[in-house]
Design a protein around this motif. Sequence first.
Motif, short mmCIF file in Angstrom:
data_model
loop_
_atom_site.label_atom_id
_atom_site.label_comp_id
_atom_site.label_asym_id
_atom_site.label_seq_id
_atom_site.Cartn_x
_atom_site.Cartn_y
_atom_site.Cartn_z
N PRO A 1 21.95 -17.30 18.60
CA PRO A 1 22.48 -16.50 19.72
C PRO A 1 22.13 -15.02 19.62
O PRO A 1 21.83 -14.38 20.63
N ALA A 2 22.16 -14.45 18.42
CA ALA A 2 21.81 -13.03 18.27
C ALA A 2 20.38 -12.79 18.71
O ALA A 2 20.03 -11.73 19.23
N ALA B 1 25.47 -20.78 15.27
CA ALA B 1 26.54 -19.96 15.85
C ALA B 1 26.18 -18.48 15.90
O ALA B 1 26.65 -17.76 16.77
N VAL B 2 25.36 -18.03 14.97
CA VAL B 2 25.12 -16.60 14.81
C VAL B 2 23.65 -16.21 15.01
O VAL B 2 23.31 -15.40 15.86
N GLY C 1 23.14 -12.55 4.04
CA GLY C 1 24.55 -12.22 4.20
C GLY C 1 25.42 -13.47 4.18
O GLY C 1 26.42 -13.54 3.46
N TYR D 1 16.88 -8.02 11.68
CA TYR D 1 18.06 -8.30 10.85
C TYR D 1 18.20 -9.76 10.46
O TYR D 1 19.25 -10.16 9.96
N THR E 1 16.79 -11.62 8.10
CA THR E 1 17.02 -11.86 6.66
C THR E 1 18.37 -11.32 6.22
O THR E 1 19.03 -11.90 5.37
N HIS E 2 18.81 -10.22 6.83
CA HIS E 2 20.15 -9.72 6.51
C HIS E 2 21.21 -10.76 6.88
O HIS E 2 22.12 -11.04 6.10
N MET E 3 21.06 -11.32 8.08
CA MET E 3 22.04 -12.33 8.51
C MET E 3 22.06 -13.50 7.54
O MET E 3 23.13 -13.99 7.16
N PRO F 1 16.39 -6.53 19.30
CA PRO F 1 16.72 -5.73 18.11
C PRO F 1 17.20 -6.56 16.92
O PRO F 1 17.15 -6.10 15.78
N ALA F 2 17.65 -7.79 17.16
CA ALA F 2 18.12 -8.63 16.05
C ALA F 2 16.95 -9.11 15.17
O ALA F 2 17.17 -9.56 14.04
#
Lengths: 200, 200
Positions: B192-193, B188-189, B164, B157, B159-161, B153-154
């Motif tokens: 892993p997401a 880190a984000v 952001g 998202y 481009t949002h990450m 599901p990530a």
Amino acid sequence: MAEAATVRRSRITPEREAELYEAVLDLLREVGYDALTMDAVAARTRSSKATLYRQWGGKPELVVKAVRHSKPGPFEGVDTGTLRGDLHAHMEQTDDCEMEQNAGLMRGLAMAVHNNPDLLREFREKLVEPEMAEFDRVLQRAVDRGEIRADNPALGYVTHMMVGAFVARGLIEDRPPTRAFLTSYIDAVVLPALGVSANR
Amino acid sequence: MAEAATVRRSRITPEREAELYEAVLDLLREVGYDALTMDAVAARTRSSKATLYRQWGGKPELVVKAVRHSKPGPFEGVDTGTLRGDLHAHMEQTDDCEMEQNAGLMRGLAMAVHNNPDLLREFREKLVEPEMAEFDRVLQRAVDRGEIRADNPALGYVTHMMVGAFVARGLIEDRPPTRAFLTSYIDAVVLPALGVSANR
């Protein structure tokens, strides 16, 4: 000094204070930070400018106080026992309409802070830092419960991820953030990055 | 029509075009989108307004073209064989100074698009959508290689990450995004997401 301040403050009832903050937020939405004047606030709220300055010190303080007053702390009264529960509960505190209004306000302020060092200082001290501290407490509880490893590198980026989702939604999709969007973002991005299952 | 357009266009050399875009970006940084006028662009670049309108159509088109010209596609020529390699290579394309300038430009534009529907349309069509399409291609390659599960599901998202992190860095820390920051955020984000190890 402290006593004098108390006496002065007591002249304004909480209802009157709330009314005043609401008027400041309305003006902020209408004209933006730079065009907002203490004269306009005084006129709109039928107060004297002297009272406004005495009570709040100045425009940056008044504006940040008004914004802070309009939104509860992100995790006030929230402690569900799981990180996912806490983050979802945080989302339940604001309805979509308020969220859209907040997004507009924050967009305006985020722009204004870059040209107003006083506003930036107030904004960081009274809004950003307290919210980050609340996030840190919620995350620390999750670490203490063993949900997150204490050395997980994503721990330092949780507010970035959240603020990012909030802002990027408008930028990329030109839609305001909604509760449904942020909740699904938490499950898809924030929890997996922290190594927490989104199915608990 | 097409031939006429070609003839007209051929009057402007690539060097002249680059010079003109640079002047537009300078003006944009100096006065912001709303206060930028075609008169000012014409004066600064010693062109006629008629030429500017004939060549670009209008202010939103000219501004977005100038921004697009200043930054390469995020993954132009990048195909390292791993998602982590591709994302890191993307970061290598821009130095910190350019990144800070871009952040300032994007902040100004993000604000302006909310009051200028024509700018919003150009911004989305010419900048946001092409960048998202490039991201999607890079992610699809990672799915095809088996690095990411197709139903993660990530994936919706990423481009949002990224946007952001770029935006939130300024908002939360009042520091411009740097290559080191974004690279560590990716490890880190983002990875892993997506269920991708940051150690590959």
